[in-house]
Every structure is written in structure tokens, then in C-alpha cells.
Scaffold this active site. Structure first.
Site, PDB file in Angstrom:
ATOM      1  N   GLY A 129       4.221   7.384   4.472  1.00  0.00           N
ATOM      2  CA  GLY A 129       3.099   7.893   3.879  1.00  0.00           C
ATOM      3  C   GLY A 129       1.664   8.029   5.054  1.00  0.00           C
ATOM      4  N   ALA A 130       2.279   8.771   6.447  1.00  0.00           N
ATOM      5  CA  ALA A 130       1.510   8.899   7.336  1.00  0.00           C
ATOM      6  C   ALA A 130       0.620  10.020   7.334  1.00  0.00           C
ATOM      7  CB  ALA A 130       2.539   9.045   8.643  1.00  0.00           C
ATOM      8  N   ASN A 131       0.667  10.636   6.169  1.00  0.00           N
ATOM      9  CA  ASN A 131      -0.291  12.100   6.106  1.00  0.00           C
ATOM     10  C   ASN A 131      -1.609  11.594   5.695  1.00  0.00           C
ATOM     11  OD1 ASN A 131       0.194  11.534   3.661  1.00  0.00           O
ATOM     12  ND2 ASN A 131       0.617  13.653   2.899  1.00  0.00           N
ATOM     13  N   GLY A 133      -4.976   8.384   4.818  1.00  0.00           N
ATOM     14  CA  GLY A 133      -5.331   6.948   4.867  1.00  0.00           C
ATOM     15  C   GLY A 133      -4.894   6.205   6.086  1.00  0.00           C
ATOM     16  N   ILE A 134      -4.592   4.928   5.883  1.00  0.00           N
ATOM     17  CA  ILE A 134      -4.033   3.718   6.854  1.00  0.00           C
ATOM     18  C   ILE A 134      -3.023   4.457   7.398  1.00  0.00           C
ATOM     19  CG2 ILE A 134      -3.549   1.351   7.044  1.00  0.00           C
ATOM     20  CD1 ILE A 134      -5.088   0.844   4.630  1.00  0.00           C
ATOM     21  N   GLY A 135      -1.966   5.045   6.741  1.00  0.00           N
ATOM     22  CA  GLY A 135      -0.825   5.349   7.373  1.00  0.00           C
ATOM     23  C   GLY A 135      -1.103   6.628   8.414  1.00  0.00           C
ATOM     24  N   TYR A 289       1.306  -3.587  -9.705  1.00  0.00           N
ATOM     25  CA  TYR A 289       0.698  -3.373  -8.236  1.00  0.00           C
ATOM     26  C   TYR A 289       0.853  -4.687  -7.832  1.00  0.00           C
ATOM     27  CZ  TYR A 289      -1.795  -2.498  -3.815  1.00  0.00           C
ATOM     28  OH  TYR A 289      -2.221  -2.508  -2.648  1.00  0.00           O
TER      29      TYR A 289
END
Length: 409
Positions: A129-131, A133-135, A289
Site C-alpha cells: 500500500g505504498a502508493n 497515504g501513510i504508505g 475493521y
């Protein structure tokens, strides 16, 4: 009788007449020019320090002809110094107990501040999920400090655009980033991702399990599992187990969870598949969640136990409350709520700081199975420390994957 040392704004500042030096193999020692004595412990803190055994890139060690003293030369500028440049990055010896950790950072610290002065050249990180937000801030911060970053994401165009943003900031950093396809809603995609990663590298220094979903309506993945559970836990569980051959005692596995794990409704007495993947009539997105975030902590703690004999470190963390990111994109109410509290929450750089700290901090060497918030260790929920629940989740996750893939991870 102990010598009374003068007051200082920094406990790390040396008193007058003291000098810090380092041996060739990286042990820091202290010279008192007044008493003509040496010692291994810092005269103020009483702590021992180590530095990297190698000089920073671009520096050489030589002997000055006139004085026969050791001198250090920066090749690019020919600047000379009698001070070992490694001392700028000296760190205290790893604590043997959690209680010995000092809090160096807090909620206001950002990821780049945590990495100040660090050279991560030669390190390899895999960030899910690096594309965005926090990632993205996690991947960007690592790449800017020399780390090779594998960005495991579902959306290739968005990931290519994210790499382009890093390139625009610092071309060399962007060139160190690589895209691999990963759809956490598919165990087969997860397996293909692991196979591709093994072709790209022979070792992983940092595995950062960052990707996640929030506030999804009830839906099933192609594998037949409730989507929030599979994306946030099960596929990360599978990916980690598929990559174990790339781990060694230098590896850190960092799992991004949430304080929401404290509000989980998972039963402490034992888990069933219907607890993890409830039917539509028993499904509420917020509970799903919360339960998936407890799964993150349970998984991290069980993984730490299983990998401890190999010296592999596992940490789990909370990045921050209601951080403004794409996580809230699935329902207008949450987008409105997250936007409302945005002035009072962490920035994305601040939210990435605890992840970066867990992945890189020298003082955490030798420690494992810890939960962090605001770059400091804290106590997770009682449920997350339930060893029977940890083992139950592991065994059930393994069974669910085997049913789809046909073999254990």
C-alpha cells in the site's frame, strides 16, 4: 566520590576536557585529557555506544605523515578531520529490557526527522500500500535516505505516479523504487507478488505491512472471504509466510495496526471462521475493521514467537487517530468526519514516523514482539496478549489459505 559535572542542555553533550573516539571495529570510548584516562561509558549518561564498522560513503581513513595521527578525509571535498565521521551516527548499545528504552520522539515527530543523518544505502524494504497515504510517506522517506523500496500495490498507474513524485523530488530516490503487483483481495495475486519479489531481491531488511481498508460494505473476495478481514490480515499473513526465506537476523517486520484493536469483539475463548468472516446479517463495517486490527496484533505477536529463534524482529504499531488519507474514501460520512478533525490530527509524515522508527531505530535491535504508539512502546489490549488466541488465529488463517491454495503457506 563522583565528579560533579557542569550543567548542560543535553545529557549527550560531553563535559569539558572529554573527547569521544571510536575503535576500528566500532566501539566508542571516551578520553579525559585532564586526567589522561579513558573509559567505555559516556561520562554523563553512563551508557555504552557503538558505531557502524564501516566509514560513511565517500570517507577514507589514513595516517597523517607529520603527526602520525589517524586522519579522516572526505574524498569529494578533500576535507580533513581528526574526528571519526562515524561518531555522528553513534547509538547507544541495544537495551536488554524494554524499560531501558528512552523516548527520543513523540507525536509531533515526522518520519524524515526519525531518519535524520541515517544512510540506508544497501537496505531493501518492501512496503504494501505504498502508493498513497501513510504508505507513500513511508516509502518516500526510506527512498530519500538511500533505501531500495519495493512498492507492493494493486493500482499500477497510481504507483507509477507515486514513484514519479519521488523522482521529481530526488531522482536517485525515485530510481530506487520498484513496483510489484499485489491485490490483497486475492491469495493467488499475493502468491505471484511473493514470487516476483524473490526474483528482485535475495534479502529483505524491512517488511512493512501497511496496506489496509476501512468502512467497506459487506463483500466477499474472489477467495470467498470477507474483504476487510482478507485485505487487512489474511493476505498479509500469507505474504509474510511466503517470504520467510528472504529474512535473516537483520530483518524487521513491521505491522501497521490501530488503537481500534482495543474495541474488537472477537471472542477470547476461541475463534471460528464465522467470527472472522461474519455473514451480512451480522456484519458492521466498523466492527470488521476493529477485529481485523486485533488480528494484526495477534499475528505480530505469534509471528515474533515463531521467528525469535532466527533473530528476526517483529513490531506492531498504531500510526495515529483519524489521519487524513484515502482510508476514509469508501463512505461520505467518514470522509466528512475525517475532514472535520483534520486540523487536530497528525500529518501523513507524522503518521509514518512510528513505522519508520520501528523499521530503523538502532536502539530496538534485539527486541521483538512490541506494540508502539507515537514512536514509543506501549501496552496493547489484553486480548492481543492472549497466547491461545494468537495461536488460534494462526492455525485458522493457515487452514483458510490451505483451502483456497491447496497447501499451507
Amino acid at each position: 566520590m563522583p565528579v560533579q559535572l557542569p550543567e548542560s542542555d543535553s545529557e549527550d553533550e560531553l563535559p569539558p576536557a572529554w573527547e569521544e573516539r571510536a575503535t576500528n571495529d566500532g566501539f566508542v570510548y571516551y578520553v579525559n585529557h585532564q586526567s589522561k584516562s579513558t573509559q567505555w561509558t559516556h561520562p554523563r549518561t553512563g551508557k555504552m555506544k557503538r558505531v557502524s564498522g564501516e566509514l560513511p560513503i565517500g570517507w577514507t581513513r589514513t595516517i597523517e605523515e607529520t603527526t602520525r595521527k589517524v586522519i579522516f578525509v572526505e574524498e569529494a571535498t578533500q576535507r580533513k578531520s581528526y574526528t571519526d565521521p562515524r561518531l555522528a551516527f553513534a547509538v547507544e548499545e541495544a537495551p536488554t529490557q524494554v524499560g531501558e528504552l528512552r523516548q527520543r520522539f513523540d507525536s509531533g515527530t515526522n518520519a524524515l526527522q526519525v531518519l535524520h543523518g541515517r544512510d540506508l544505502s544497501g537496505k531493501v524494504a518492501l512496503v504494501t500500500g505504498a502508493n498513497t497515504g501513510i504508505g507513500f510517506e513511508t516509502a518516500r522517506s526510506l527512498a530519500l535516505h538511500g533505501c531500495e523500496v519495493i512498492m507492493a500495490c494493486r493500482d499500477e498507474p497510481a504507483t507509477r505516479a507515486a514513484i514519479g513524485k519521488i523522482c521529481a523530488e530526488k531522482e536517485a530516490a525515485g530510481l530506487r523504487c520498484k513496483f510489484v503487483s499485489l491485490d490483497l483481495g486475492s491469495l493467488h495475486s499475493t502468491r505471484r507478488c511473493a514470487e516476483q519479489v524473490k526474483k528482485l531481491c535475495k534479502h529483505i531488511d524491512m517488511l512493512i505491512l501497511n496496506a489496509g481498508v476501512f468502512a467497506l460494505p459487506h463483500s466477499l473476495t474472489e477467495d470467498g472471504f470477507e474483504r476487510t478481514f482478507q485485505v487487512n490480515h489474511l493476505s498479509h499473513f500469507y505474504l509474510t509466510n511466503l517470504l520467510t526465506d528472504l529474512f535473516d537476523l537483520m530483518t524487521r517486520i513491521v505491522v501497521v495496526s490501530s488503537e481500534s484493536h482495543r474495541m474488537s469483539t472477537l471472542p477470547a475463548s476461541g475463534l471460528s471462521e464465522s467470527d472472522l468472516c461474519p455473514p451480512p446479517q451480522r456484519f458492521w463495517s466498523m466492527v470488521a475493521y476493529n477485529n481485523s486490527k486485533l488480528c494484526n496484533v495477534l499475528f505480530a505477536m505469534e509471528l515474533a514467537k515463531r521467528l525469535k529463534p532466527r533473530g528476526i524482529t517483529v513490531f506492531v504499531l498504531h500510526p495515529g487517530n483519524m489521519v487524513s488519507s484515502a482510508l476514509s474514501r469508501n463512505w461520505w460520512f467518514y470522509r466528512f468526519l475525517f475532514g472535520l478533525v483534520r486540523p487536530f490530527t497528525k500529518s501523513l509524515q507524522q503518521a509514518a514516523s512510528t513505522t519508520i522508527y520501528c523499521a530503523t531505530a538502532h536502539e530496538l535491535t534485539g527486541l521483538t514482539a512490541l506494540y508502539f504508539n507515537n514512536c514509543y512502546v506501549c501496552d496493547p489490549s489484553a486480548a492481543s496478549k492472549n497466547e491461545a488466541l494468537q495461536q488460534s488465529l494462526w492455525e485458522l488463517s493457515d487452514k483458510m489459505i490451505k483451502r483456497v491454495i491447496g497447501e499451507s503457506p
